[in-house]
Structure formats: C-alpha cells, structure tokens
Design a protein around this motif. Structure first.
Motif, PDB file in Angstrom:
ATOM      1  N   GLN A   1       0.737  -1.149  -0.119  1.00  0.00           N
ATOM      2  CA  GLN A   1       0.069   0.030   0.000  1.00  0.00           C
ATOM      3  C   GLN A   1       0.933   1.279   0.016  1.00  0.00           C
ATOM      4  N   ARG A   2       2.164   0.870   0.042  1.00  0.00           N
ATOM      5  CA  ARG A   2       3.064   2.227  -0.058  1.00  0.00           C
ATOM      6  C   ARG A   2       2.869   2.984   1.070  1.00  0.00           C
ATOM      7  N   THR A   3       2.536   2.564   2.219  1.00  0.00           N
ATOM      8  CA  THR A   3       2.115   3.404   3.477  1.00  0.00           C
ATOM      9  C   THR A   3       3.759   3.512   4.238  1.00  0.00           C
ATOM     10  N   HIS A   4       4.599   2.577   3.825  1.00  0.00           N
ATOM     11  CA  HIS A   4       5.864   2.490   4.329  1.00  0.00           C
ATOM     12  C   HIS A   4       6.607   4.034   4.264  1.00  0.00           C
ATOM     13  N   GLN A   5       6.599   4.547   2.983  1.00  0.00           N
ATOM     14  CA  GLN A   5       7.091   5.793   2.628  1.00  0.00           C
ATOM     15  C   GLN A   5       6.679   6.770   3.563  1.00  0.00           C
ATOM     16  N   PHE A   6       5.391   6.865   4.408  1.00  0.00           N
ATOM     17  CA  PHE A   6       5.005   7.718   5.293  1.00  0.00           C
ATOM     18  C   PHE A   6       5.364   7.317   6.801  1.00  0.00           C
ATOM     19  N   ALA A   7       5.158   6.051   6.890  1.00  0.00           N
ATOM     20  CA  ALA A   7       5.157   5.406   8.480  1.00  0.00           C
ATOM     21  C   ALA A   7       6.683   5.518   8.676  1.00  0.00           C
ATOM     22  N   TRP A   8       7.755   5.352   7.698  1.00  0.00           N
ATOM     23  CA  TRP A   8       9.118   5.033   8.187  1.00  0.00           C
ATOM     24  C   TRP A   8       9.818   6.406   7.758  1.00  0.00           C
ATOM     25  N   THR A   9       9.173   7.631   7.791  1.00  0.00           N
ATOM     26  CA  THR A   9      10.012   8.761   7.566  1.00  0.00           C
ATOM     27  C   THR A   9       9.497   9.908   8.690  1.00  0.00           C
ATOM     28  N   GLN A  10       8.971   9.133   9.539  1.00  0.00           N
ATOM     29  CA  GLN A  10       8.410  10.307  10.571  1.00  0.00           C
ATOM     30  C   GLN A  10       9.362  10.284  11.822  1.00  0.00           C
ATOM     31  N   ASP A  11       9.074  10.161  13.122  1.00  0.00           N
ATOM     32  CA  ASP A  11      10.185  10.397  14.061  1.00  0.00           C
ATOM     33  C   ASP A  11      10.481   8.875  14.389  1.00  0.00           C
ATOM     34  N   ARG A  12       9.843   7.781  13.978  1.00  0.00           N
ATOM     35  CA  ARG A  12      10.463   6.600  14.306  1.00  0.00           C
ATOM     36  C   ARG A  12      11.141   6.005  13.060  1.00  0.00           C
ATOM     37  N   SER A  13      12.235   5.434  13.260  1.00  0.00           N
ATOM     38  CA  SER A  13      12.700   4.754  11.828  1.00  0.00           C
ATOM     39  C   SER A  13      12.066   3.383  11.678  1.00  0.00           C
ATOM     40  N   ALA A  14      12.349   2.834  10.531  1.00  0.00           N
ATOM     41  CA  ALA A  14      11.898   1.678   9.929  1.00  0.00           C
ATOM     42  C   ALA A  14      12.131   0.546  10.949  1.00  0.00           C
ATOM     43  N   THR A  15      13.388   0.418  11.289  1.00  0.00           N
ATOM     44  CA  THR A  15      13.789  -0.617  12.517  1.00  0.00           C
ATOM     45  C   THR A  15      12.936  -0.735  13.514  1.00  0.00           C
ATOM     46  N   ARG A  16      13.024   0.832  14.348  1.00  0.00           N
ATOM     47  CA  ARG A  16      12.422   0.836  15.417  1.00  0.00           C
ATOM     48  C   ARG A  16      10.735   0.478  15.293  1.00  0.00           C
ATOM     49  N   TRP A  17      10.149   1.186  14.286  1.00  0.00           N
ATOM     50  CA  TRP A  17       8.677   0.560  13.851  1.00  0.00           C
ATOM     51  C   TRP A  17       8.424  -0.836  13.729  1.00  0.00           C
ATOM     52  N   LEU A  18       9.516  -1.499  13.034  1.00  0.00           N
ATOM     53  CA  LEU A  18       9.376  -3.132  13.171  1.00  0.00           C
ATOM     54  C   LEU A  18       9.682  -3.689  14.522  1.00  0.00           C
ATOM     55  N   GLY A  19      10.491  -3.205  15.084  1.00  0.00           N
ATOM     56  CA  GLY A  19      10.679  -3.854  16.497  1.00  0.00           C
ATOM     57  C   GLY A  19       9.469  -3.567  17.446  1.00  0.00           C
ATOM     58  N   ALA A  20       9.059  -2.261  17.228  1.00  0.00           N
ATOM     59  CA  ALA A  20       7.777  -2.041  18.155  1.00  0.00           C
ATOM     60  C   ALA A  20       6.810  -3.122  17.774  1.00  0.00           C
ATOM     61  N   LYS A  21       6.210  -3.127  16.580  1.00  0.00           N
ATOM     62  CA  LYS A  21       5.169  -3.887  16.155  1.00  0.00           C
ATOM     63  C   LYS A  21       5.344  -5.301  16.303  1.00  0.00           C
ATOM     64  N   THR A  22       6.593  -5.723  16.143  1.00  0.00           N
ATOM     65  CA  THR A  22       6.702  -7.339  16.591  1.00  0.00           C
ATOM     66  C   THR A  22       6.768  -7.583  17.864  1.00  0.00           C
ATOM     67  N   ALA A  23       7.319  -6.665  18.502  1.00  0.00           N
ATOM     68  CA  ALA A  23       7.276  -6.956  20.348  1.00  0.00           C
ATOM     69  C   ALA A  23       5.536  -6.837  20.737  1.00  0.00           C
ATOM     70  N   TRP A  24       4.717  -6.087  20.254  1.00  0.00           N
ATOM     71  CA  TRP A  24       3.417  -5.977  20.727  1.00  0.00           C
ATOM     72  C   TRP A  24       2.726  -7.198  20.111  1.00  0.00           C
ATOM     73  N   LEU A  25       2.938  -7.496  18.913  1.00  0.00           N
ATOM     74  CA  LEU A  25       2.106  -8.668  18.289  1.00  0.00           C
ATOM     75  C   LEU A  25       2.612 -10.189  18.634  1.00  0.00           C
ATOM     76  N   GLY A  26       4.153  -9.987  18.836  1.00  0.00           N
ATOM     77  CA  GLY A  26       4.652 -11.324  19.370  1.00  0.00           C
ATOM     78  C   GLY A  26       4.141 -11.410  20.744  1.00  0.00           C
ATOM     79  N   GLY A  27       4.267 -10.482  21.414  1.00  0.00           N
ATOM     80  CA  GLY A  27       3.792 -10.724  22.966  1.00  0.00           C
ATOM     81  C   GLY A  27       2.372 -11.277  22.986  1.00  0.00           C
ATOM     82  N   ALA A  28       1.686 -10.504  22.431  1.00  0.00           N
ATOM     83  CA  ALA A  28      -0.060 -11.139  22.256  1.00  0.00           C
ATOM     84  C   ALA A  28      -0.023 -12.598  21.859  1.00  0.00           C
ATOM     85  N   ALA A  29       0.926 -12.983  20.887  1.00  0.00           N
ATOM     86  CA  ALA A  29       1.123 -14.317  20.690  1.00  0.00           C
ATOM     87  C   ALA A  29       1.361 -15.207  21.459  1.00  0.00           C
ATOM     88  N   VAL A  30       2.572 -14.996  22.269  1.00  0.00           N
ATOM     89  CA  VAL A  30       3.048 -15.647  23.405  1.00  0.00           C
ATOM     90  C   VAL A  30       2.014 -15.738  24.565  1.00  0.00           C
TER      91      VAL A  30
END
Length: 310
Positions: free
Chosen positions: A91-120
């Motif tokens: 959806q090309r939303t990464h061009q917006f989501a990853w250019t704000q105050d949060r880097s792509a790797t921090r974005w990935l880390g936060a999302k995987t932490a929340w969803l991975g924690g929910a899975a556990v």
C-alpha cells in the motif's frame, strides 16, 4: 504505536483470540470428562483401565492437540505476521510510516514486540488451560502402550510454534513485499516446519533400545517403562544391521517362524525413557525459537536494507 497496531490488526487478533478461547474451554471441559473416568476407575478397579473407556475421546483429543491447536498457531503467522511488513510495501504506506520520528527498524521492533507478545500470551494462556487435562492424561494408561494423545511439552511447543509462525510471516512479508504471496509462503513453510518438528520430536537426543529375542512381528510395548515414547521399531540381522519386515517375511502367515529362517534373530524398539521425554521435546521447542530469532533478524535486515536502498 500500540493504538496503531491494534487498529491495523484488531480483526485478525480478535478472530484468533476467539479460536484460542474456544480451544481452552474445550480442553477444560475434556479435563472434567477424563477426570471423572479416571476417578471412577480408581474407585471400582477397572480391569481394562480408563484408556479403554476413553478410546473415542482420546482419538478426538489427539486430533485437537496435534492438528487444530497448531493450526491456530499457524493462523498467527499467516494473518498476523505475513501482512505486517508486506501490507506496508503493498500500500506504499511505508513511505510515510518510516519517515516520521520513528525509524523503520524501530517501527518493526515495536510492532513485532506487541504482536509477538500477544501471540505468546494467547498460546501461553491456552497452555495453562490445558494443564489440568494434560495432568489427567498422564494418569490414563492407554492400553499399557505408554502412548499418550499429547506431547509432554505440548504447552511449550504451542508457544514455540506460534512465535516461529509469526517470525516466518514477518520475514516472508519483508522478502516478497506482497501480502497474499507472503501468506501462502508462511502457510506452506509452517506446515513443512511442523511436519519436520513432529517427525524429529523424539530424535533430538539418542534413544535407548530394547531388544526382543527371538524376533517378533508385534513387539510387546508393555515391557517399556510407563511413560516412555516410542521412536522406532524394526528388526536386526545377525550383524546388527536394521532390516524391514517387508524385505523378508511380509507375506508370511507366521512371521515369527519366518524371521529366524532369514537370519533375523532380533527385533527392537527404540524409545525415549520417561525421565528424558520432556527434555527431548523442549530441545525441539528450543530449535523452533532459534529459527524464529533468525527469521526476525532476516526481517530486520531486509527492512533496514529497503530503507537504505529506497
């Protein structure tokens, strides 16, 4: 980030959570049924044992614990993990989501932490709900065979499968950048990994061997310590080389007479003793978690590289 993650994935999370909730309720209900039979047999000295009275339920539980529960874990990978990164690229939303105050790797880390924690959390709570049933199943002597409808480390294996499936989905999405192909790769990859894990479930540590002399076509598994898990059965020639029944006496009406005539003096059963079963299965769960860590690292590398290149 938590609110955004919830809004984007709430349908998949709620649907999967309802599935695990239904599974937990079913397992708790089965625990009561098994407990009633076990207690009744303890009071009235059932000659056939509770395993005979629970034959149909044990067969159903085997399907639930070995197929349906891992299937729910696979849904976490397919519907949580695969769209996580792939949908951002698609959806090309990464061009917006990853250019704000949060880097792509921090974005990935936060999302995987929340969803991975929910899975556990989901799989862990389901594992806790299954503990009364697993305890009751340990009291069931399934015909003296030492075979049970659930692995000893079923709860830990379920958590490991969910984490692995989620990691596989995230990595597949970061690799192909398309949601549907990533979901398909995740489903096929999870199925293959689960089949391999189950095949190797008791082989992570060397098994012990019990020999039957003379060779018998139907080894008496009751001689094994109660709670043992059978790894493999077979036949040995005089030199100790494994042989198959189909190679010598498959069509014989009396294989016990035929086997010695073809130089097969022994049959054997490879098994894991009861004090080692849990350790062997935990090793298998640990292998899945190590693979999951590698897949998370791959996804992190691919996302980081896409930002640098793009």
């Amino acid at each position: 980030m938590l609110w955004l993650t919830w809004r984007q994935h709430r349908v998949a999370v709620i649907g999967t959570a309802l599935g695990f909730l239904a599974l937990s309720i079913y397992l708790l209900n089965c625990s009561g049924q098994v407990g009633e039979v076990v207690d009744s047999c303890a009071q009235h000295d059932c000659q056939a044992g509770p395993g005979f009275a629970l034959t149909e339920l044990l067969a159903t539980l085997r399907s639930v614990l070995w197929v349906i529960a891992p299937g729910l874990a696979a849904l976490i990978g397919v519907f949580w993990g695969a769209p996580l990164v792939a949908r951002e690229f698609e959806q090309r939303t990464h061009q917006f989501a990853w250019t704000q105050d949060r880097s792509a790797t921090r974005w990935l880390g936060a999302k995987t932490a929340w969803l991975g924690g929910a899975a556990v959390l989901l799989t862990g709570l389901t594992g806790l709900a299954a503990q009364p049933l697993l305890h009751r199943l340990d009291q069931v002597d399934a015909g003296g065979s030492g075979l049970h409808p659930a692995p000893t480390a079923w709860a830990q294996m379920l958590v490991a499968l969910a984490v692995f499936g989620f990691a596989l989905g995230v990595a597949a999405g970061a690799l192909v950048r398309r949601t549907l192909p990533a979901m398909a790769i995740t489903a096929v990859g999870f199925l293959g990994a689960y089949a391999a894990t189950m095949r190797l479930r008791l082989s992570w540590l060397p098994p012990e061997r019990h020999l039957f002399s003379p060779a018998t076509a139907a080894p008496d598994l009751a001689v094994l310590p109660r709670g043992s898990e059978v790894v493999e059965t077979g036949y040995l020639d005089a030199a100790g080389t494994p042989k198959r029944l189909t190679e010598v006496c498959f069509y014989s009406a009396a294989p016990e007479d035929c086997l010695p005539q073809h130089g097969i003096p022994h049959s054997y059963v490879d098994y894991q003793p009861p004090d080692r079963v849990l350790l062997v299965e935990l090793v298998g769960a640990g292998v899945l978690l190590v693979l999951a860590a590698g897949l998370f690292a791959l996804a992190w590398y691919l996302v980081r590289r896409s930002v640098q290149v793009g």
